[in-house]
Design an enzyme around this catalytic site. Structure first.
Site, PDB file in Angstrom:
ATOM      1  N   HIS A 157       0.812  -1.226   0.000  1.00 37.45           N
ATOM      2  CA  HIS A 157       0.000   0.000   0.000  1.00 37.45           C
ATOM      3  C   HIS A 157       0.838   1.266   0.000  1.00 37.45           C
ATOM      4  CE1 HIS A 157      -4.036  -1.831   0.661  1.00 37.45           C
ATOM      5  NE2 HIS A 157      -3.271  -2.856   0.987  1.00 37.45           N
ATOM      6  N   ASP A 365       3.386   9.305  -0.819  1.00 34.58           N
ATOM      7  CA  ASP A 365       2.181   8.567  -0.445  1.00 34.58           C
ATOM      8  C   ASP A 365       1.987   7.451  -1.460  1.00 34.58           C
ATOM      9  OD1 ASP A 365      -0.077   8.075   1.093  1.00 34.58           O
ATOM     10  OD2 ASP A 365      -0.749  10.161   1.034  1.00 34.58           O
TER      11      ASP A 365
HETATM   12  C1  GDG Z   1      -2.254   3.800   3.307  1.00 35.67           C
HETATM   13  C2  GDG Z   1      -1.245   4.461   2.373  1.00 35.67           C
HETATM   14  C3  GDG Z   1      -2.947   4.373   0.539  1.00 35.67           C
HETATM   15  C4  GDG Z   1      -8.902  10.063   7.776  1.00 35.67           C
HETATM   16  N1  GDG Z   1      -9.417  10.806   8.781  1.00 35.67           N
HETATM   17  C5  GDG Z   1     -10.627  10.280   9.029  1.00 35.67           C
HETATM   18  C6  GDG Z   1     -10.838   9.199   8.165  1.00 35.67           C
HETATM   19  N2  GDG Z   1      -9.773   9.098   7.414  1.00 35.67           N
HETATM   20  C7  GDG Z   1      -9.671   8.123   6.334  1.00 35.67           C
HETATM   21  C8  GDG Z   1      -9.746   8.807   5.000  1.00 35.67           C
HETATM   22  C9  GDG Z   1      -9.121   7.778   4.084  1.00 35.67           C
HETATM   23  C10 GDG Z   1      -8.134   7.087   5.014  1.00 35.67           C
HETATM   24  O1  GDG Z   1      -8.452   7.441   6.351  1.00 35.67           O
HETATM   25  C11 GDG Z   1      -6.718   7.533   4.766  1.00 35.67           C
HETATM   26  O2  GDG Z   1      -6.293   6.913   3.612  1.00 35.67           O
HETATM   27  P1  GDG Z   1      -5.031   7.448   2.829  1.00 35.67           P
HETATM   28  O3  GDG Z   1      -5.000   6.720   1.527  1.00 35.67           O
HETATM   29  O4  GDG Z   1      -5.141   8.913   2.654  1.00 35.67           O
HETATM   30  O5  GDG Z   1      -3.767   7.179   3.729  1.00 35.67           O
HETATM   31  P2  GDG Z   1      -3.135   6.057   4.749  1.00 35.67           P
HETATM   32  O6  GDG Z   1      -3.927   5.919   5.976  1.00 35.67           O
HETATM   33  O7  GDG Z   1      -1.719   6.496   4.933  1.00 35.67           O
HETATM   34  O8  GDG Z   1      -3.197   4.685   3.915  1.00 35.67           O
HETATM   35  C12 GDG Z   1      -1.957   5.277   1.291  1.00 35.67           C
HETATM   36  C13 GDG Z   1      -3.829   3.610   1.510  1.00 35.67           C
HETATM   37  O9  GDG Z   1      -3.069   2.904   2.495  1.00 35.67           O
HETATM   38  C14 GDG Z   1      -4.708   2.572   0.766  1.00 35.67           C
HETATM   39  O10 GDG Z   1      -3.914   1.730   0.003  1.00 35.67           O
HETATM   40  O11 GDG Z   1      -3.750   5.185  -0.290  1.00 35.67           O
HETATM   41  O12 GDG Z   1      -1.030   5.824   0.384  1.00 35.67           O
HETATM   42  O13 GDG Z   1      -0.331   5.303   3.096  1.00 35.67           O
HETATM   43  O14 GDG Z   1     -10.067   6.831   3.655  1.00 35.67           O
HETATM   44  O15 GDG Z   1     -11.090   9.098   4.711  1.00 35.67           O
HETATM   45  N3  GDG Z   1     -11.969   8.461   8.148  1.00 35.67           N
HETATM   46  C15 GDG Z   1     -12.944   8.777   9.039  1.00 35.67           C
HETATM   47  N4  GDG Z   1     -12.804   9.817   9.913  1.00 35.67           N
HETATM   48  C16 GDG Z   1     -11.661  10.585   9.929  1.00 35.67           C
HETATM   49  O16 GDG Z   1     -11.556  11.544  10.700  1.00 35.67           O
HETATM   50  N5  GDG Z   1     -14.079   8.063   9.062  1.00 35.67           N
END
Ligand code: GDG
Length: 467
Positions: A157, A365
């Site tokens: 990821h 990322d």
């Molecule tokens: C890893 C990789 C890759 C955030 N704050 C709240 C909340 N979130 C959710 C977002 C989003 C998720 O968390 C974050 O996903 P990201 O993709 O931005 O980043 P990582 O957590 O670092 O994830 C990344 C991912 O895996 C998938 O493969 O894209 O690059 O680092 O969905 O919405 N959700 C809720 N409340 C919050 O306050 N419900």
């Protein structure tokens, strides 16, 4: 077709996903398991005095969740140690934060062996196994040592780092060699896939064919790019829920005619939050007429707070946002609203919709699902503007965003100005293309393309066959 067994460090049962409290990866996995009756195996998050390998098994929505407890030493050495103090910073290009401690790599090997030992008895001959992320790079090797000959796929990821960075890791070749026990290795982007291929060719003396057959260490495997998406359908319905409408209204009525710039991130140094605050400050300095006409809402949910680098970034952000607010705020305006809490998914969808600009500027990322969620939540008749870092995997697919170098304050500040002034027609034209991509390349497409590619591989054989 056999069952799908998903293995990841932590497990979020589908019930939690429906409650809207889990992150991107967990949503993606729940979606995959809804399709194939299967098992989701991982660490419970709990520790006990000694490892017993005893499984706690629950059924939820047609999915069997199998959880195992670890020891406290495992949490420190494997999770807080090798996974989050060695691999995470290295794979996100933060060599300054990487800790190389022998106990970390020992803990990492031990937990991967414990996972394999506990999982192996559950595996039936037709099952196929899909291992998730950097916590479990050596798991296939451990399973093969226990005579598991099934198809095993791996998806990373986070970014795969450039060869010169990876070669700073002690015993890097051993780590990469272990990956050749998978039948298929999936990356988020072509960029990551190419970085892996470069390592195979330049550092391991192997070869990679056009169609992704990698040969090295006397073994072969297949590699490919499988960009992850969001569960676009369920996100769209969250965005139209009563809770979303309410949070949209609440956010919009708090604007008092101002425009809102929004950031949503786990509180992590890879997300570029400090650089983002400084770029926004630059925007305020460059455009004094815009002061009091905009504000930045930054939602940063605390994460991995047992790791010192995370405590450090948290206090740095408090200090930088405090300094900027102190310098620019007036009695009725605060330039940065900095919020350290999580919101329900549907509430978050309403906040995304209320924002005129989605500011997504990670320094590195794997993908970044927030960029995709921001697009999915917009009003098609009046969409906001996405500003996206060129160093997020999502930038490979989302070229209609305003693409920026997150290290350049000037560039990000200029993109903010452009986004705020962008005419409706241009916003709609860009959004139409972005939205089409987010809906087409969603989590279902990701899952189906990975699973189909895994099924095309011969189970467990390619990896064993001498090259
Ligand atoms: C890893 C990789 C890759 C955030 N704050 C709240 C909340 N979130 C959710 C977002 C989003 C998720 O968390 C974050 O996903 P990201 O993709 O931005 O980043 P990582 O957590 O670092 O994830 C990344 C991912 O895996 C998938 O493969 O894209 O690059 O680092 O969905 O919405 N959700 C809720 N409340 C919050 O306050 N419900």
């Amino acid at each position: 077709m056999g069952r799908l067994i998903v293995v990841s460090n932590r497990v979020s049962p589908p019930g939690d996903a429906a409650a809207g409290t889990v992150g991107g990866l967990a949503m993606a996995i729940s979606a995959a398991l809804r399709e194939y009756s299967g098992i989701w195996f991982g660490w419970s998050g709990q520790t006990r005095e000694t490892f017993t390998g005893q499984l706690s098994i629950q059924q939820a929505d047609g999915v069997t969740v199998a959880l195992v407890d670890l020891e406290e030493q495992d949490r420190q050495e494997y999770y807080n140690g090798y996974a989050n103090r060695t691999l995470w910073p290295l794979f996100h290009y933060r060599t300054d934060l990487v800790a190389y401690e022998r106990s970390f790599s020992e803990g990492y090997a031990r937990v991967n062996s414990r996972f394999a030992e506990t999982l192996a008895p559950l595996v039936q001959p037709d099952d196929f196994i899909w291992v998730q992320d950097y916590h479990l790079l050596p798991l296939a090797r451990q399973l093969r040592q226990r005579d598991i000959a099934n198809r095993i796929g791996f998806f990373l990821h986070i970014p795969w780092p450039a060869r010169r960075l990876l070669t700073t890791l002690p015993r890097h070749a051993q780590l990469v060699e272990g990956l050749f026990d998978y039948d298929l290795i999936g990356f988020q982007t072509h960029d990551s896939r190419d970085a892996f291929a470069d390592y195979i060719v330049q550092a391991a003396g192997g070869s990679v064919t056009e169609d992704g057959v990698a040969t090295a260490f006397g073994k072969r495997t297949r590699i490919g790019a499988f960009p992850i998406g969001i569960d676009a359908e369920s996100f769209a319905s969250a965005a139209h829920s009563d809770a979303a409408m309410e949070s949209f209204q609440r956010a919009r009525s708090s604007l008092l005619g101002r425009k809102m710039i929004l950031g949503v991130d786990r509180l992590d140094y890879s997300k570029g939050l400090e650089e983002r605050f400084l770029a926004y400050e630059q925007f305020l300095v460059d455009h004094p007429d815009q002061q009091e006409k905009v504000f930045l809402l930054q939602i940063a949910t605390p994460s991995r707070d047992e790791v010192e680098a995370y405590q450090d970034i948290r206090s740095r952000l408090e200090s930088v946002s405090g300094r900027i607010n102190g310098a620019f705020a007036d009695v009725d305006w605060v330039p940065i609203r900095y919020v350290n809490r999580g919101y329900r998914r549907d509430v978050l969808a309403g906040i995304y919709r209320a924002a005129h600009i989605g500011l997504v500027t990670p320094l590195r990322d794997g993908m970044n699902l927030v960029a995709k969620e921001y697009v999915a939540a917009q009003d098609p008749e009046d969409p906001g503007v996405l500003i996206l870092s060129e160093l997020a995997g999502a930038a490979e697919q989302m070229g209609e965003a305003l693409i920026v170098n997150p290290f350049s304050r000037e560039e990000v500040a200029e993109a903010i100005r452009r986004g705020l002034e962008m005419p409706l027609e241009e916003r709609k034209a860009r959004w139409d293309i972005l939205s089409e991509g987010v809906n087409r390349d969603d989590v279902t497409a990701w899952r189906d393309s990975f699973v189909a590619a895994l099924q095309r591989e011969k189970p467990g054989q390619d990896a064993d066959r001498p090259a």
